[in-house]
Design a protein around this motif. Structure first.
Motif, PDB file in Angstrom:
ATOM      1  N   GLU A  40       2.353  -0.489  -5.511  1.00 16.58           N
ATOM      2  CA  GLU A  40       0.634  -1.159  -5.228  1.00 16.58           C
ATOM      3  C   GLU A  40       0.165  -1.205  -3.702  1.00 16.58           C
ATOM      4  O   GLU A  40      -0.566  -1.253  -3.259  1.00 16.58           O
ATOM      5  CB  GLU A  40       0.529  -1.729  -6.873  1.00 16.58           C
ATOM      6  CG  GLU A  40       0.566  -1.598  -8.004  1.00 16.58           C
ATOM      7  CD  GLU A  40       0.753  -2.530  -8.355  1.00 16.58           C
ATOM      8  OE1 GLU A  40       0.679  -3.283  -8.177  1.00 16.58           O
ATOM      9  OE2 GLU A  40       0.611  -1.784 -10.312  1.00 16.58           O
ATOM     10  N   TRP A  41       1.302  -1.610  -3.401  1.00 21.94           N
ATOM     11  CA  TRP A  41       1.215  -2.504  -2.077  1.00 21.94           C
ATOM     12  C   TRP A  41       0.824  -1.448  -0.506  1.00 21.94           C
ATOM     13  O   TRP A  41       0.057  -1.459  -0.187  1.00 21.94           O
ATOM     14  CB  TRP A  41       2.783  -3.487  -1.701  1.00 21.94           C
ATOM     15  CG  TRP A  41       2.545  -4.221  -0.559  1.00 21.94           C
ATOM     16  CD1 TRP A  41       1.754  -5.342   0.375  1.00 21.94           C
ATOM     17  CD2 TRP A  41       2.816  -3.510   1.023  1.00 21.94           C
ATOM     18  NE1 TRP A  41       1.863  -5.532   1.629  1.00 21.94           N
ATOM     19  CE2 TRP A  41       1.820  -4.026   2.537  1.00 21.94           C
ATOM     20  CE3 TRP A  41       2.964  -2.022   1.542  1.00 21.94           C
ATOM     21  CZ2 TRP A  41       2.314  -4.596   3.580  1.00 21.94           C
ATOM     22  CZ3 TRP A  41       3.161  -1.879   3.016  1.00 21.94           C
ATOM     23  CH2 TRP A  41       3.315  -2.625   3.975  1.00 21.94           C
ATOM     24  N   CYS A  42       1.819  -0.131  -1.267  1.00 24.40           N
ATOM     25  CA  CYS A  42       1.831   0.617  -0.205  1.00 24.40           C
ATOM     26  C   CYS A  42       0.289   1.281  -0.126  1.00 24.40           C
ATOM     27  O   CYS A  42      -0.177   2.054   0.838  1.00 24.40           O
ATOM     28  CB  CYS A  42       2.780   1.839  -0.148  1.00 24.40           C
ATOM     29  SG  CYS A  42       4.418   1.010   0.430  1.00 24.40           S
ATOM     30  N   VAL A  43       0.202   1.472  -1.207  1.00 26.39           N
ATOM     31  CA  VAL A  43      -1.432   2.007  -1.900  1.00 26.39           C
ATOM     32  C   VAL A  43      -2.287   1.052  -1.164  1.00 26.39           C
ATOM     33  O   VAL A  43      -3.186   1.603  -0.378  1.00 26.39           O
ATOM     34  CB  VAL A  43      -1.530   2.142  -3.685  1.00 26.39           C
ATOM     35  CG1 VAL A  43      -3.454   3.071  -3.333  1.00 26.39           C
ATOM     36  CG2 VAL A  43      -0.731   3.372  -3.796  1.00 26.39           C
ATOM     37  N   ASN A  44      -2.413  -0.110  -1.330  1.00 29.44           N
ATOM     38  CA  ASN A  44      -3.401  -1.118  -1.070  1.00 29.44           C
ATOM     39  C   ASN A  44      -3.558  -1.320   0.763  1.00 29.44           C
ATOM     40  O   ASN A  44      -4.466  -1.333   1.037  1.00 29.44           O
ATOM     41  CB  ASN A  44      -3.104  -2.632  -1.370  1.00 29.44           C
ATOM     42  CG  ASN A  44      -4.031  -2.175  -3.268  1.00 29.44           C
ATOM     43  OD1 ASN A  44      -4.248  -1.672  -3.643  1.00 29.44           O
ATOM     44  ND2 ASN A  44      -2.938  -3.317  -3.799  1.00 29.44           N
ATOM     45  N   HIS A  45      -2.535  -0.723   0.766  1.00 30.55           N
ATOM     46  CA  HIS A  45      -2.478  -1.740   2.477  1.00 30.55           C
ATOM     47  C   HIS A  45      -2.456   0.575   3.027  1.00 30.55           C
ATOM     48  O   HIS A  45      -4.038  -0.078   4.231  1.00 30.55           O
ATOM     49  CB  HIS A  45      -1.092  -0.725   3.234  1.00 30.55           C
ATOM     50  CG  HIS A  45      -1.117  -1.495   4.275  1.00 30.55           C
ATOM     51  ND1 HIS A  45      -1.184  -2.467   5.900  1.00 30.55           N
ATOM     52  CD2 HIS A  45      -1.250  -0.252   5.591  1.00 30.55           C
ATOM     53  CE1 HIS A  45      -0.455  -2.286   6.930  1.00 30.55           C
ATOM     54  NE2 HIS A  45      -0.694  -1.142   6.431  1.00 30.55           N
ATOM     55  N   ASP A 101       4.558  12.730  -4.449  1.00 27.90           N
ATOM     56  CA  ASP A 101       3.993  13.627  -3.388  1.00 27.90           C
ATOM     57  C   ASP A 101       3.232  12.956  -2.589  1.00 27.90           C
ATOM     58  O   ASP A 101       2.875  12.443  -2.259  1.00 27.90           O
ATOM     59  CB  ASP A 101       3.570  14.666  -3.840  1.00 27.90           C
ATOM     60  CG  ASP A 101       4.840  15.686  -4.357  1.00 27.90           C
ATOM     61  OD1 ASP A 101       5.531  15.405  -3.913  1.00 27.90           O
ATOM     62  OD2 ASP A 101       4.145  16.866  -5.110  1.00 27.90           O
ATOM     63  N   GLU A 102       2.190  11.880  -3.823  1.00 25.80           N
ATOM     64  CA  GLU A 102       1.010  11.290  -3.033  1.00 25.80           C
ATOM     65  C   GLU A 102       1.654  10.426  -2.764  1.00 25.80           C
ATOM     66  O   GLU A 102       1.264   9.583  -1.711  1.00 25.80           O
ATOM     67  CB  GLU A 102       0.471  10.810  -4.334  1.00 25.80           C
ATOM     68  CG  GLU A 102      -1.128  10.059  -4.278  1.00 25.80           C
ATOM     69  CD  GLU A 102      -1.958   9.361  -5.354  1.00 25.80           C
ATOM     70  OE1 GLU A 102      -2.629   8.751  -4.869  1.00 25.80           O
ATOM     71  OE2 GLU A 102      -1.638   9.611  -6.632  1.00 25.80           O
ATOM     72  N   PHE A 103       2.664   9.403  -3.179  1.00 24.69           N
ATOM     73  CA  PHE A 103       2.943   8.511  -2.158  1.00 24.69           C
ATOM     74  C   PHE A 103       3.224   8.856  -0.890  1.00 24.69           C
ATOM     75  O   PHE A 103       3.684   7.977  -0.039  1.00 24.69           O
ATOM     76  CB  PHE A 103       3.854   7.824  -3.119  1.00 24.69           C
ATOM     77  CG  PHE A 103       4.734   6.634  -2.153  1.00 24.69           C
ATOM     78  CD1 PHE A 103       4.750   5.486  -2.351  1.00 24.69           C
ATOM     79  CD2 PHE A 103       6.454   6.675  -2.236  1.00 24.69           C
ATOM     80  CE1 PHE A 103       5.000   4.179  -1.318  1.00 24.69           C
ATOM     81  CE2 PHE A 103       6.733   5.698  -0.868  1.00 24.69           C
ATOM     82  CZ  PHE A 103       6.765   4.430  -0.759  1.00 24.69           C
ATOM     83  N   VAL A 104       4.142   9.554  -0.938  1.00 24.99           N
ATOM     84  CA  VAL A 104       5.232  10.508   0.498  1.00 24.99           C
ATOM     85  C   VAL A 104       3.707  10.823   1.464  1.00 24.99           C
ATOM     86  O   VAL A 104       3.782  10.595   2.811  1.00 24.99           O
ATOM     87  CB  VAL A 104       5.816  11.271  -0.024  1.00 24.99           C
ATOM     88  CG1 VAL A 104       6.550  11.971   1.290  1.00 24.99           C
ATOM     89  CG2 VAL A 104       6.890  11.523  -0.383  1.00 24.99           C
ATOM     90  N   ALA A 105       2.853  11.681   1.118  1.00 28.66           N
ATOM     91  CA  ALA A 105       1.603  11.792   1.359  1.00 28.66           C
ATOM     92  C   ALA A 105       1.403  10.376   2.177  1.00 28.66           C
ATOM     93  O   ALA A 105       0.237  10.300   3.399  1.00 28.66           O
ATOM     94  CB  ALA A 105       0.614  12.599   0.557  1.00 28.66           C
TER      95      ALA A 105
END
Length: 284
Positions: A40-45, A101-105
């Motif tokens: 969640e933190w990575c997506v928000n960042h 895959d979405e997180f890695v992208a």
């Protein structure tokens, strides 16, 4: 919160110690929830900031600690991130992230275009074909079916594709249109190459059981030969010593090998003679 701050706050900077600390279900569930928070933190960042360095810090941490495993099918083998079900309990969630895959992208950015990937692949294949052409042949038979013949033909096709693409593009007057056409042709070439590669791999799959069986036979024969050599070495040494003793007593080679056999050394006088000459030849 920065990437390092997140790592420190969640105790991710000492994952090895965390893994040794506890292993009860409650503890592991807590780790699963923490890895969800990391995502969640990575997506928000990613949505709020352009700076990707904190994301890379998190990604590097995951790659350092999540183990890899060999995945196999027939004769094919490659290294991959461990499946979450086989990861250490406290790293299950981390393995899930590396399979997302979405997180890695988000962290690595969008993958290069197919046109860009084709240029990289073409350069790698061209280099490999050149190495094949410099290497020795590995099979015997009609040269039209040799390693060099296949490598040379493949290299010629790559050159022809490049030449044809530019010939077609040069028919257009507008530079933007030419670039567009070249990019389209690159995409077609990339897709066609991969289709051919996987089609060939599928064909080879039909042969892999025989290849694997042959490899097992060769390894078994090598192991058997080594065992036989190990077993025979003391006997061989004893035969040679007996023949040498008889030779020192003045016997010629025929008499020495015959007498050695008569005294229980070796399988026959003729075998003893061949063994002696072979031994002498190796010493020379």
């Amino acid at each position: 919160m920065t990437g390092p701050e997140l790592i420190e706050k969640m105790g991710l900077d000492d994952l090895d110690s965390a893994g040794r600390e506890r292993s009860d279900p409650e503890w592991l569930d807590r780790w699963d929830r923490d890895w969800v928070k990391v995502r969640e933190w990575c997506v928000n960042h990613h949505l709020m900031h352009d700076d990707v360095e904190p994301l890379r810090r998190v990604h590097d941490l995951l790659r350092r600690h999540v183990p890899f495993e060999w995945v196999e099918n027939g004769a094919e083998r490659q290294l991959a991130v461990v499946h979450p079900d086989r990861a250490p309990g406290y790293l299950r969630g981390a393995a899930v992230l590396l399979h997302d895959d979405e997180f890695v992208a988000i962290i690595e950015g969008e993958p290069p275009s197919e046109s860009e990937q084709w240029h990289v692949l073409k350069a790698e294949v061209t280099k490999e074909l050149a190495e094949f052409l410099r290497s020795a042949e590995v099979t015997e038979g009609d040269p039209r079916l040799s390693l060099h013949a296949h490598a040379s033909t493949a290299a010629d096709y790559l050159k022809q594709m490049e030449l044809s693409a530019h010939l077609y593009a040069n028919q257009l007057d507008n530079e933007e249109d030419r670039d567009w056409l070249l990019e389209c042709l690159d995409e077609f070439a990339y897709a066609a190459f991969l289709a051919g590669y996987h089609a060939r791999a599928a064909q080879v799959k039909l042969l892999e059981p025989h290849i694997i069986r042959g490899m097992k036979v060769v390894r078994a024969a090598q192991a058997s030969g080594q065992q036989l050599k190990t077993k025979r070495t003391p006997t061989t040494t004893a035969v040679l010593k007996e023949i040498e003793k008889l030779r020192n007593e003045g016997k010629n080679i025929s008499a020495a090998t015959r007498l050695a056999y008569q005294r229980g050394y070796g399988s026959s006088a003729d075998a003893n003679r061949r063994l002696w000459y072979d031994h002498r030849r190796k010493k020379l």
